[in-house]
Scaffold this motif. Sequence first.
Motif, PDB file in Angstrom:
ATOM      1  N   ASP A 121      51.953  48.925  49.653  1.00  0.00           N
ATOM      2  CA  ASP A 121      53.232  49.586  49.387  1.00  0.00           C
ATOM      3  C   ASP A 121      53.163  50.527  48.186  1.00  0.00           C
ATOM      4  O   ASP A 121      54.167  51.091  47.785  1.00  0.00           O
ATOM      5  CB  ASP A 121      54.351  48.574  49.217  1.00  0.00           C
ATOM      6  CG  ASP A 121      54.070  47.577  48.103  1.00  0.00           C
ATOM      7  OD1 ASP A 121      53.100  47.772  47.342  1.00  0.00           O
ATOM      8  OD2 ASP A 121      54.815  46.598  48.000  1.00  0.00           O
ATOM      9  N   ALA A 122      51.986  50.693  47.637  1.00  0.00           N
ATOM     10  CA  ALA A 122      51.740  51.639  46.539  1.00  0.00           C
ATOM     11  C   ALA A 122      52.620  51.388  45.318  1.00  0.00           C
ATOM     12  O   ALA A 122      52.998  52.308  44.614  1.00  0.00           O
ATOM     13  CB  ALA A 122      51.868  53.073  47.030  1.00  0.00           C
ATOM     14  N   ALA A 123      52.954  50.157  45.056  1.00  0.00           N
ATOM     15  CA  ALA A 123      53.728  49.814  43.867  1.00  0.00           C
ATOM     16  C   ALA A 123      52.917  50.153  42.623  1.00  0.00           C
ATOM     17  O   ALA A 123      51.694  50.051  42.619  1.00  0.00           O
ATOM     18  CB  ALA A 123      54.080  48.325  43.878  1.00  0.00           C
ATOM     19  N   SER A 124      53.591  50.515  41.562  1.00  0.00           N
ATOM     20  CA  SER A 124      52.886  50.878  40.336  1.00  0.00           C
ATOM     21  C   SER A 124      52.451  49.653  39.534  1.00  0.00           C
ATOM     22  O   SER A 124      51.608  49.764  38.652  1.00  0.00           O
ATOM     23  CB  SER A 124      53.745  51.794  39.466  1.00  0.00           C
ATOM     24  OG  SER A 124      54.925  51.121  39.066  1.00  0.00           O
ATOM     25  N   VAL A 125      53.026  48.485  39.831  1.00  0.00           N
ATOM     26  CA  VAL A 125      52.648  47.241  39.172  1.00  0.00           C
ATOM     27  C   VAL A 125      52.193  46.255  40.240  1.00  0.00           C
ATOM     28  O   VAL A 125      52.876  46.051  41.241  1.00  0.00           O
ATOM     29  CB  VAL A 125      53.836  46.635  38.373  1.00  0.00           C
ATOM     30  CG1 VAL A 125      53.441  45.302  37.752  1.00  0.00           C
ATOM     31  CG2 VAL A 125      54.320  47.606  37.308  1.00  0.00           C
ATOM     32  N   HIS A 126      51.023  45.663  40.016  1.00  0.00           N
ATOM     33  CA  HIS A 126      50.509  44.644  40.933  1.00  0.00           C
ATOM     34  C   HIS A 126      50.406  43.336  40.152  1.00  0.00           C
ATOM     35  O   HIS A 126      49.478  43.136  39.371  1.00  0.00           O
ATOM     36  CB  HIS A 126      49.152  45.069  41.482  1.00  0.00           C
ATOM     37  CG  HIS A 126      48.679  44.224  42.618  1.00  0.00           C
ATOM     38  ND1 HIS A 126      47.405  44.281  43.091  1.00  0.00           N
ATOM     39  CD2 HIS A 126      49.310  43.305  43.393  1.00  0.00           C
ATOM     40  CE1 HIS A 126      47.266  43.444  44.091  1.00  0.00           C
ATOM     41  NE2 HIS A 126      48.414  42.831  44.282  1.00  0.00           N
ATOM     42  N   TYR A 127      51.388  42.471  40.347  1.00  0.00           N
ATOM     43  CA  TYR A 127      51.458  41.187  39.658  1.00  0.00           C
ATOM     44  C   TYR A 127      50.686  40.152  40.474  1.00  0.00           C
ATOM     45  O   TYR A 127      50.973  39.948  41.649  1.00  0.00           O
ATOM     46  CB  TYR A 127      52.918  40.763  39.507  1.00  0.00           C
ATOM     47  CG  TYR A 127      53.122  39.448  38.808  1.00  0.00           C
ATOM     48  CD1 TYR A 127      53.340  39.404  37.436  1.00  0.00           C
ATOM     49  CD2 TYR A 127      53.107  38.252  39.510  1.00  0.00           C
ATOM     50  CE1 TYR A 127      53.536  38.198  36.784  1.00  0.00           C
ATOM     51  CE2 TYR A 127      53.301  37.036  38.866  1.00  0.00           C
ATOM     52  CZ  TYR A 127      53.520  37.026  37.511  1.00  0.00           C
ATOM     53  OH  TYR A 127      53.712  35.835  36.870  1.00  0.00           O
ATOM     54  N   GLN A 128      49.711  39.516  39.838  1.00  0.00           N
ATOM     55  CA  GLN A 128      48.887  38.519  40.524  1.00  0.00           C
ATOM     56  C   GLN A 128      49.015  37.193  39.802  1.00  0.00           C
ATOM     57  O   GLN A 128      48.716  37.098  38.615  1.00  0.00           O
ATOM     58  CB  GLN A 128      47.431  38.976  40.553  1.00  0.00           C
ATOM     59  CG  GLN A 128      47.264  40.303  41.249  1.00  0.00           C
ATOM     60  CD  GLN A 128      45.888  40.897  41.040  1.00  0.00           C
ATOM     61  OE1 GLN A 128      45.022  40.331  40.396  1.00  0.00           O
ATOM     62  NE2 GLN A 128      45.678  42.077  41.601  1.00  0.00           N
ATOM     63  N   LYS A 129      49.494  36.179  40.518  1.00  0.00           N
ATOM     64  CA  LYS A 129      49.648  34.852  39.929  1.00  0.00           C
ATOM     65  C   LYS A 129      48.353  34.072  40.179  1.00  0.00           C
ATOM     66  O   LYS A 129      48.118  33.557  41.264  1.00  0.00           O
ATOM     67  CB  LYS A 129      50.838  34.114  40.535  1.00  0.00           C
ATOM     68  CG  LYS A 129      51.073  32.756  39.892  1.00  0.00           C
ATOM     69  CD  LYS A 129      52.148  31.973  40.614  1.00  0.00           C
ATOM     70  CE  LYS A 129      51.484  31.058  41.626  1.00  0.00           C
ATOM     71  NZ  LYS A 129      52.382  30.142  42.278  1.00  0.00           N
ATOM     72  N   HIS A 130      47.513  34.006  39.159  1.00  0.00           N
ATOM     73  CA  HIS A 130      46.233  33.310  39.252  1.00  0.00           C
ATOM     74  C   HIS A 130      46.359  31.893  38.708  1.00  0.00           C
ATOM     75  O   HIS A 130      46.979  31.679  37.668  1.00  0.00           O
ATOM     76  CB  HIS A 130      45.155  34.048  38.452  1.00  0.00           C
ATOM     77  CG  HIS A 130      44.779  35.367  39.029  1.00  0.00           C
ATOM     78  ND1 HIS A 130      43.910  35.485  40.079  1.00  0.00           N
ATOM     79  CD2 HIS A 130      45.168  36.620  38.703  1.00  0.00           C
ATOM     80  CE1 HIS A 130      43.766  36.766  40.375  1.00  0.00           C
ATOM     81  NE2 HIS A 130      44.526  37.468  39.560  1.00  0.00           N
ATOM     82  N   MET A 131      45.748  30.948  39.379  1.00  0.00           N
ATOM     83  CA  MET A 131      45.714  29.568  38.917  1.00  0.00           C
ATOM     84  C   MET A 131      44.350  29.330  38.274  1.00  0.00           C
ATOM     85  O   MET A 131      43.314  29.469  38.922  1.00  0.00           O
ATOM     86  CB  MET A 131      45.945  28.608  40.081  1.00  0.00           C
ATOM     87  CG  MET A 131      47.268  28.847  40.813  1.00  0.00           C
ATOM     88  SD  MET A 131      48.696  28.746  39.728  1.00  0.00           S
ATOM     89  CE  MET A 131      48.870  27.000  39.594  1.00  0.00           C
ATOM     90  N   ALA A 132      44.361  28.968  37.004  1.00  0.00           N
ATOM     91  CA  ALA A 132      43.117  28.827  36.245  1.00  0.00           C
ATOM     92  C   ALA A 132      42.179  27.802  36.864  1.00  0.00           C
ATOM     93  O   ALA A 132      40.961  27.988  36.858  1.00  0.00           O
ATOM     94  CB  ALA A 132      43.425  28.457  34.798  1.00  0.00           C
ATOM     95  N   HIS A 133      42.722  26.729  37.417  1.00  0.00           N
ATOM     96  CA  HIS A 133      41.841  25.704  37.989  1.00  0.00           C
ATOM     97  C   HIS A 133      41.146  26.177  39.265  1.00  0.00           C
ATOM     98  O   HIS A 133      40.201  25.552  39.716  1.00  0.00           O
ATOM     99  CB  HIS A 133      42.608  24.389  38.221  1.00  0.00           C
ATOM    100  CG  HIS A 133      43.625  24.442  39.309  1.00  0.00           C
ATOM    101  ND1 HIS A 133      44.820  25.100  39.174  1.00  0.00           N
ATOM    102  CD2 HIS A 133      43.621  23.898  40.543  1.00  0.00           C
ATOM    103  CE1 HIS A 133      45.517  24.957  40.286  1.00  0.00           C
ATOM    104  NE2 HIS A 133      44.806  24.244  41.130  1.00  0.00           N
ATOM    105  N   HIS A 134      41.567  27.290  39.834  1.00  0.00           N
ATOM    106  CA  HIS A 134      40.881  27.857  40.996  1.00  0.00           C
ATOM    107  C   HIS A 134      39.624  28.629  40.598  1.00  0.00           C
ATOM    108  O   HIS A 134      38.847  29.027  41.460  1.00  0.00           O
ATOM    109  CB  HIS A 134      41.808  28.808  41.762  1.00  0.00           C
ATOM    110  CG  HIS A 134      42.951  28.122  42.425  1.00  0.00           C
ATOM    111  ND1 HIS A 134      44.036  28.817  42.913  1.00  0.00           N
ATOM    112  CD2 HIS A 134      43.193  26.817  42.687  1.00  0.00           C
ATOM    113  CE1 HIS A 134      44.892  27.968  43.450  1.00  0.00           C
ATOM    114  NE2 HIS A 134      44.396  26.747  43.320  1.00  0.00           N
ATOM    115  N   MET A 135      39.427  28.848  39.305  1.00  0.00           N
ATOM    116  CA  MET A 135      38.301  29.645  38.842  1.00  0.00           C
ATOM    117  C   MET A 135      37.095  28.747  38.577  1.00  0.00           C
ATOM    118  O   MET A 135      36.995  28.114  37.542  1.00  0.00           O
ATOM    119  CB  MET A 135      38.683  30.415  37.576  1.00  0.00           C
ATOM    120  CG  MET A 135      39.914  31.303  37.748  1.00  0.00           C
ATOM    121  SD  MET A 135      39.998  32.248  39.293  1.00  0.00           S
ATOM    122  CE  MET A 135      38.517  33.192  39.214  1.00  0.00           C
ATOM    123  N   LEU A 136      36.218  28.696  39.533  1.00  0.00           N
ATOM    124  CA  LEU A 136      35.000  27.895  39.402  1.00  0.00           C
ATOM    125  C   LEU A 136      33.943  28.703  38.644  1.00  0.00           C
ATOM    126  O   LEU A 136      33.958  29.943  38.671  1.00  0.00           O
ATOM    127  CB  LEU A 136      34.486  27.508  40.786  1.00  0.00           C
ATOM    128  CG  LEU A 136      35.460  26.668  41.621  1.00  0.00           C
ATOM    129  CD1 LEU A 136      34.898  26.441  43.026  1.00  0.00           C
ATOM    130  CD2 LEU A 136      35.774  25.347  40.945  1.00  0.00           C
TER     131      LEU A 136
END
Length: 186
Positions: A121-136
């Motif tokens: 949708d070409a939004a100027s802001v891309h908000y990403q909700k990352h969960m820290a425990h998913h980061m191996l």
Amino acid sequence: LAFPAHQPRHKVRGPGEHGQRGRHHKAYAAIVSGSSDWQGTSMTDSQDHRIIAMWSGPRNVSTALMYSFAQRQDCAVWDEPYYSAWLAKTGQNHPMRNAVLGAGPVAATDVAARVLERPTDAASVHYQKHMAHHMLPEFDLDSWFSHATHAFLIREPASVLASYTQKFEDVSLDLLGYPQLATLFD
């Protein structure tokens, strides 16, 4: 900024929907960026697009914050980009596991590539909700980490633990994401 009572303007991308609790919780956010003027950088290193990587752990009311960003006309959101890759790698038995695995990329390298993609949708802001425990440890963040403005949402640990143990029997610091949050912040 007004938040209308209807559905988000931009579809929340990502595996799994989470219900809102409607209760007040203490949560703290810290914004960390390479620049003090909140300009940050983007995947194109231009000012017309910004990636906000919100780092949190489970049971931190991060979904409510994500939904508030989804109400913005200039924003697209992505819910837990690495969830499918984490489930595939760890074998954790989570609610809706099969649906989550079927909905998102299961290779961390594919997630990293999509994190940098401009939303359709070409939004100027891309908000990403990352969960820290998913980061191996084997998940490489180097390809995109410097292209985002990072923020950390941390709820009072006692409240997190009380909420988490109502849903899951297996509890550890790693599953709550605290060591990963510390590493990401440093």
